[in-house]
Write a protein that holds these residues in place. Structure first.
Motif, PDB file in Angstrom:
ATOM      1  N   ILE A 110      -4.282  -7.085  -6.762  1.00  0.00           N
ATOM      2  CA  ILE A 110      -4.560  -7.113  -5.325  1.00  0.00           C
ATOM      3  C   ILE A 110      -3.277  -7.450  -4.565  1.00  0.00           C
ATOM      4  O   ILE A 110      -2.964  -6.827  -3.547  1.00  0.00           O
ATOM      5  CB  ILE A 110      -5.680  -8.122  -4.984  1.00  0.00           C
ATOM      6  N   LEU A 111      -2.517  -8.418  -5.064  1.00  0.00           N
ATOM      7  CA  LEU A 111      -1.250  -8.783  -4.428  1.00  0.00           C
ATOM      8  C   LEU A 111      -0.311  -7.579  -4.370  1.00  0.00           C
ATOM      9  O   LEU A 111       0.297  -7.298  -3.327  1.00  0.00           O
ATOM     10  CB  LEU A 111      -0.598  -9.945  -5.175  1.00  0.00           C
ATOM     11  N   LYS A 112      -0.199  -6.844  -5.469  1.00  0.00           N
ATOM     12  CA  LYS A 112       0.673  -5.664  -5.505  1.00  0.00           C
ATOM     13  C   LYS A 112       0.197  -4.593  -4.524  1.00  0.00           C
ATOM     14  O   LYS A 112       1.014  -3.940  -3.877  1.00  0.00           O
ATOM     15  CB  LYS A 112       0.735  -5.087  -6.912  1.00  0.00           C
ATOM     16  N   ILE A 113      -1.102  -4.383  -4.450  1.00  0.00           N
ATOM     17  CA  ILE A 113      -1.632  -3.369  -3.532  1.00  0.00           C
ATOM     18  C   ILE A 113      -1.287  -3.740  -2.093  1.00  0.00           C
ATOM     19  O   ILE A 113      -0.798  -2.912  -1.320  1.00  0.00           O
ATOM     20  CB  ILE A 113      -3.163  -3.210  -3.693  1.00  0.00           C
ATOM     21  N   ILE A 114      -1.543  -4.981  -1.722  1.00  0.00           N
ATOM     22  CA  ILE A 114      -1.328  -5.409  -0.333  1.00  0.00           C
ATOM     23  C   ILE A 114       0.148  -5.361   0.041  1.00  0.00           C
ATOM     24  O   ILE A 114       0.500  -4.960   1.150  1.00  0.00           O
ATOM     25  CB  ILE A 114      -1.920  -6.814  -0.093  1.00  0.00           C
ATOM     26  N   THR A 115       1.022  -5.760  -0.868  1.00  0.00           N
ATOM     27  CA  THR A 115       2.441  -5.859  -0.530  1.00  0.00           C
ATOM     28  C   THR A 115       3.229  -4.580  -0.804  1.00  0.00           C
ATOM     29  O   THR A 115       4.422  -4.523  -0.523  1.00  0.00           O
ATOM     30  CB  THR A 115       3.101  -7.034  -1.288  1.00  0.00           C
ATOM     31  N   SER A 116       2.580  -3.548  -1.302  1.00  0.00           N
ATOM     32  CA  SER A 116       3.263  -2.293  -1.605  1.00  0.00           C
ATOM     33  C   SER A 116       3.741  -1.613  -0.323  1.00  0.00           C
ATOM     34  O   SER A 116       2.940  -1.244   0.532  1.00  0.00           O
ATOM     35  CB  SER A 116       2.321  -1.355  -2.357  1.00  0.00           C
ATOM     36  N   GLU A 117       5.059  -1.439  -0.208  1.00  0.00           N
ATOM     37  CA  GLU A 117       5.620  -0.748   0.958  1.00  0.00           C
ATOM     38  C   GLU A 117       5.290   0.733   0.947  1.00  0.00           C
ATOM     39  O   GLU A 117       5.097   1.342   1.991  1.00  0.00           O
ATOM     40  CB  GLU A 117       7.131  -0.946   1.011  1.00  0.00           C
ATOM     41  N   GLU A 118       5.245   1.317  -0.234  1.00  0.00           N
ATOM     42  CA  GLU A 118       5.030   2.756  -0.377  1.00  0.00           C
ATOM     43  C   GLU A 118       3.550   3.124  -0.493  1.00  0.00           C
ATOM     44  O   GLU A 118       3.231   4.307  -0.621  1.00  0.00           O
ATOM     45  CB  GLU A 118       5.780   3.278  -1.606  1.00  0.00           C
ATOM     46  N   ASN A 119       2.667   2.135  -0.512  1.00  0.00           N
ATOM     47  CA  ASN A 119       1.236   2.371  -0.708  1.00  0.00           C
ATOM     48  C   ASN A 119       0.992   3.162  -1.993  1.00  0.00           C
ATOM     49  O   ASN A 119       0.220   4.117  -2.020  1.00  0.00           O
ATOM     50  CB  ASN A 119       0.616   3.077   0.501  1.00  0.00           C
ATOM     51  N   ASP A 120       1.679   2.745  -3.070  1.00  0.00           N
ATOM     52  CA  ASP A 120       1.609   3.467  -4.332  1.00  0.00           C
ATOM     53  C   ASP A 120       0.936   2.661  -5.447  1.00  0.00           C
ATOM     54  O   ASP A 120       1.044   3.009  -6.610  1.00  0.00           O
ATOM     55  CB  ASP A 120       3.002   3.888  -4.775  1.00  0.00           C
ATOM     56  N   GLU A 121       0.227   1.610  -5.086  1.00  0.00           N
ATOM     57  CA  GLU A 121      -0.411   0.757  -6.099  1.00  0.00           C
ATOM     58  C   GLU A 121      -1.897   1.033  -6.261  1.00  0.00           C
ATOM     59  O   GLU A 121      -2.582   0.322  -6.974  1.00  0.00           O
ATOM     60  CB  GLU A 121      -0.198  -0.720  -5.745  1.00  0.00           C
ATOM     61  N   GLY A 122      -2.408   2.056  -5.580  1.00  0.00           N
ATOM     62  CA  GLY A 122      -3.810   2.410  -5.748  1.00  0.00           C
ATOM     63  C   GLY A 122      -4.747   1.508  -4.977  1.00  0.00           C
ATOM     64  O   GLY A 122      -4.439   1.048  -3.886  1.00  0.00           O
ATOM     65  N   SER A 123      -5.886   1.240  -5.585  1.00  0.00           N
ATOM     66  CA  SER A 123      -6.949   0.459  -4.956  1.00  0.00           C
ATOM     67  C   SER A 123      -7.682  -0.312  -6.055  1.00  0.00           C
ATOM     68  O   SER A 123      -7.480  -0.044  -7.240  1.00  0.00           O
ATOM     69  CB  SER A 123      -7.924   1.398  -4.244  1.00  0.00           C
ATOM     70  N   PRO A 124      -8.542  -1.248  -5.671  1.00  0.00           N
ATOM     71  CA  PRO A 124      -9.355  -1.913  -6.700  1.00  0.00           C
ATOM     72  C   PRO A 124     -10.160  -0.918  -7.538  1.00  0.00           C
ATOM     73  O   PRO A 124     -10.252  -1.066  -8.754  1.00  0.00           O
ATOM     74  CB  PRO A 124     -10.253  -2.842  -5.887  1.00  0.00           C
ATOM     75  N   SER A 125     -10.696   0.112  -6.903  1.00  0.00           N
ATOM     76  CA  SER A 125     -11.474   1.122  -7.648  1.00  0.00           C
ATOM     77  C   SER A 125     -10.613   1.842  -8.673  1.00  0.00           C
ATOM     78  O   SER A 125     -11.027   2.033  -9.820  1.00  0.00           O
ATOM     79  CB  SER A 125     -12.063   2.167  -6.699  1.00  0.00           C
ATOM     80  N   VAL A 126      -9.414   2.251  -8.270  1.00  0.00           N
ATOM     81  CA  VAL A 126      -8.517   2.960  -9.179  1.00  0.00           C
ATOM     82  C   VAL A 126      -8.099   2.037 -10.324  1.00  0.00           C
ATOM     83  O   VAL A 126      -8.004   2.477 -11.476  1.00  0.00           O
ATOM     84  CB  VAL A 126      -7.299   3.511  -8.420  1.00  0.00           C
ATOM     85  N   PHE A 127      -7.875   0.776 -10.029  1.00  0.00           N
ATOM     86  CA  PHE A 127      -7.532  -0.215 -11.054  1.00  0.00           C
ATOM     87  C   PHE A 127      -8.634  -0.294 -12.108  1.00  0.00           C
ATOM     88  O   PHE A 127      -8.380  -0.216 -13.308  1.00  0.00           O
ATOM     89  CB  PHE A 127      -7.331  -1.567 -10.365  1.00  0.00           C
ATOM     90  N   TYR A 128      -9.882  -0.392 -11.658  1.00  0.00           N
ATOM     91  CA  TYR A 128     -11.015  -0.482 -12.580  1.00  0.00           C
ATOM     92  C   TYR A 128     -11.220   0.835 -13.329  1.00  0.00           C
ATOM     93  O   TYR A 128     -11.469   0.837 -14.541  1.00  0.00           O
ATOM     94  CB  TYR A 128     -12.280  -0.893 -11.825  1.00  0.00           C
ATOM     95  N   GLU A 129     -11.088   1.960 -12.636  1.00  0.00           N
ATOM     96  CA  GLU A 129     -11.237   3.263 -13.291  1.00  0.00           C
ATOM     97  C   GLU A 129     -10.164   3.465 -14.354  1.00  0.00           C
ATOM     98  O   GLU A 129     -10.428   4.032 -15.417  1.00  0.00           O
ATOM     99  CB  GLU A 129     -11.174   4.389 -12.257  1.00  0.00           C
ATOM    100  N   GLY A 130      -8.942   3.011 -14.077  1.00  0.00           N
ATOM    101  CA  GLY A 130      -7.857   3.097 -15.059  1.00  0.00           C
ATOM    102  C   GLY A 130      -8.178   2.292 -16.305  1.00  0.00           C
ATOM    103  O   GLY A 130      -7.955   2.747 -17.434  1.00  0.00           O
ATOM    104  N   TYR A 131      -8.725   1.100 -16.103  1.00  0.00           N
ATOM    105  CA  TYR A 131      -9.135   0.268 -17.237  1.00  0.00           C
ATOM    106  C   TYR A 131     -10.192   0.999 -18.069  1.00  0.00           C
ATOM    107  O   TYR A 131     -10.101   1.051 -19.296  1.00  0.00           O
ATOM    108  CB  TYR A 131      -9.671  -1.071 -16.735  1.00  0.00           C
ATOM    109  N   GLN A 132     -11.183   1.566 -17.393  1.00  0.00           N
ATOM    110  CA  GLN A 132     -12.244   2.280 -18.104  1.00  0.00           C
ATOM    111  C   GLN A 132     -11.685   3.475 -18.882  1.00  0.00           C
ATOM    112  O   GLN A 132     -12.090   3.725 -20.015  1.00  0.00           O
ATOM    113  CB  GLN A 132     -13.321   2.757 -17.131  1.00  0.00           C
ATOM    114  N   ALA A 133     -10.748   4.208 -18.283  1.00  0.00           N
ATOM    115  CA  ALA A 133     -10.155   5.373 -18.946  1.00  0.00           C
ATOM    116  C   ALA A 133      -9.383   4.954 -20.196  1.00  0.00           C
ATOM    117  O   ALA A 133      -9.487   5.597 -21.244  1.00  0.00           O
ATOM    118  CB  ALA A 133      -9.242   6.122 -17.979  1.00  0.00           C
ATOM    119  N   LEU A 134      -8.620   3.871 -20.092  1.00  0.00           N
ATOM    120  CA  LEU A 134      -7.880   3.383 -21.261  1.00  0.00           C
ATOM    121  C   LEU A 134      -8.812   2.928 -22.373  1.00  0.00           C
ATOM    122  O   LEU A 134      -8.548   3.154 -23.553  1.00  0.00           O
ATOM    123  CB  LEU A 134      -6.941   2.251 -20.865  1.00  0.00           C
TER     124      LEU A 134
END
Length: 160
Positions: A110-134
């Protein structure tokens, strides 16, 4: 009292405060619970916090505090889905662990998402979906893994 014990004593308060943050959002009420079904709403709130940080409405201390609240809520959502638990990592940060030992760091994410200047850290949903995919990838046969990871070079014309 150690770090984990303190966190476990406070985690319900943190998740509750995250839910309140959604209820009092100045851009409109955002419904949040500890159910993974609300992760899309958490995406919205995190994006609002990111925009506020980019406008310099929030300082680094504010962002850390919000990240702890929203990351704890995200962690609780995930724990309910994977039958996980909280542990403290080597940096003394709370992380979600599953029984296999794999871990996720929702507060840091969450910290990385909020502080990302490029908006390239995804979202909580993408984070969870990535975990599920792995996790799904881990249980695939070697043939299935090769099928989805084989690189096929194409020329400019799209021919192989």
């Amino acid at each position: 009292m150690d770090v984990l014990e303190r966190f476990l004593n406070d985690k319900d308060h943190y998740a509750s405060r995250a839910i309140q943050l959604g209820e009092t959002c100045p851009y409109g009420k955002i419904e949040l619970t500890e159910d993974i079904a609300d992760i899309g709403n958490l995406d919205v709130l995190v994006e609002i916090m990111r925009e506020e940080y980019q406008k310099h409405v929030m300082n680094d201390d504010d962002v850390w505090n919000v990240s702890v609240l929203l990351g704890t809520l995200l962690g609780e959502m995930i724990i309910r889905e994977i039958d996980g638990h909280w542990e403290i990592n080597e940096d003394e940060l709370p992380v979600v662990k599953e029984s296999s030992g794999n871990g996720l760091s929702p507060i840091s994410k969450i910290l990385k998402i909020i502080t990302s200047e490029e908006n390239d850290e995804g979202s909580p949903s993408v984070f969870y979906e990535g975990y599920q995919a792995l996790k799904r990838y881990h249980y695939m046969s070697d043939e299935e893994k090769e099928t989805i990871t084989t690189y096929i070079h194409t020329d400019k014309g799209g021919e192989r």
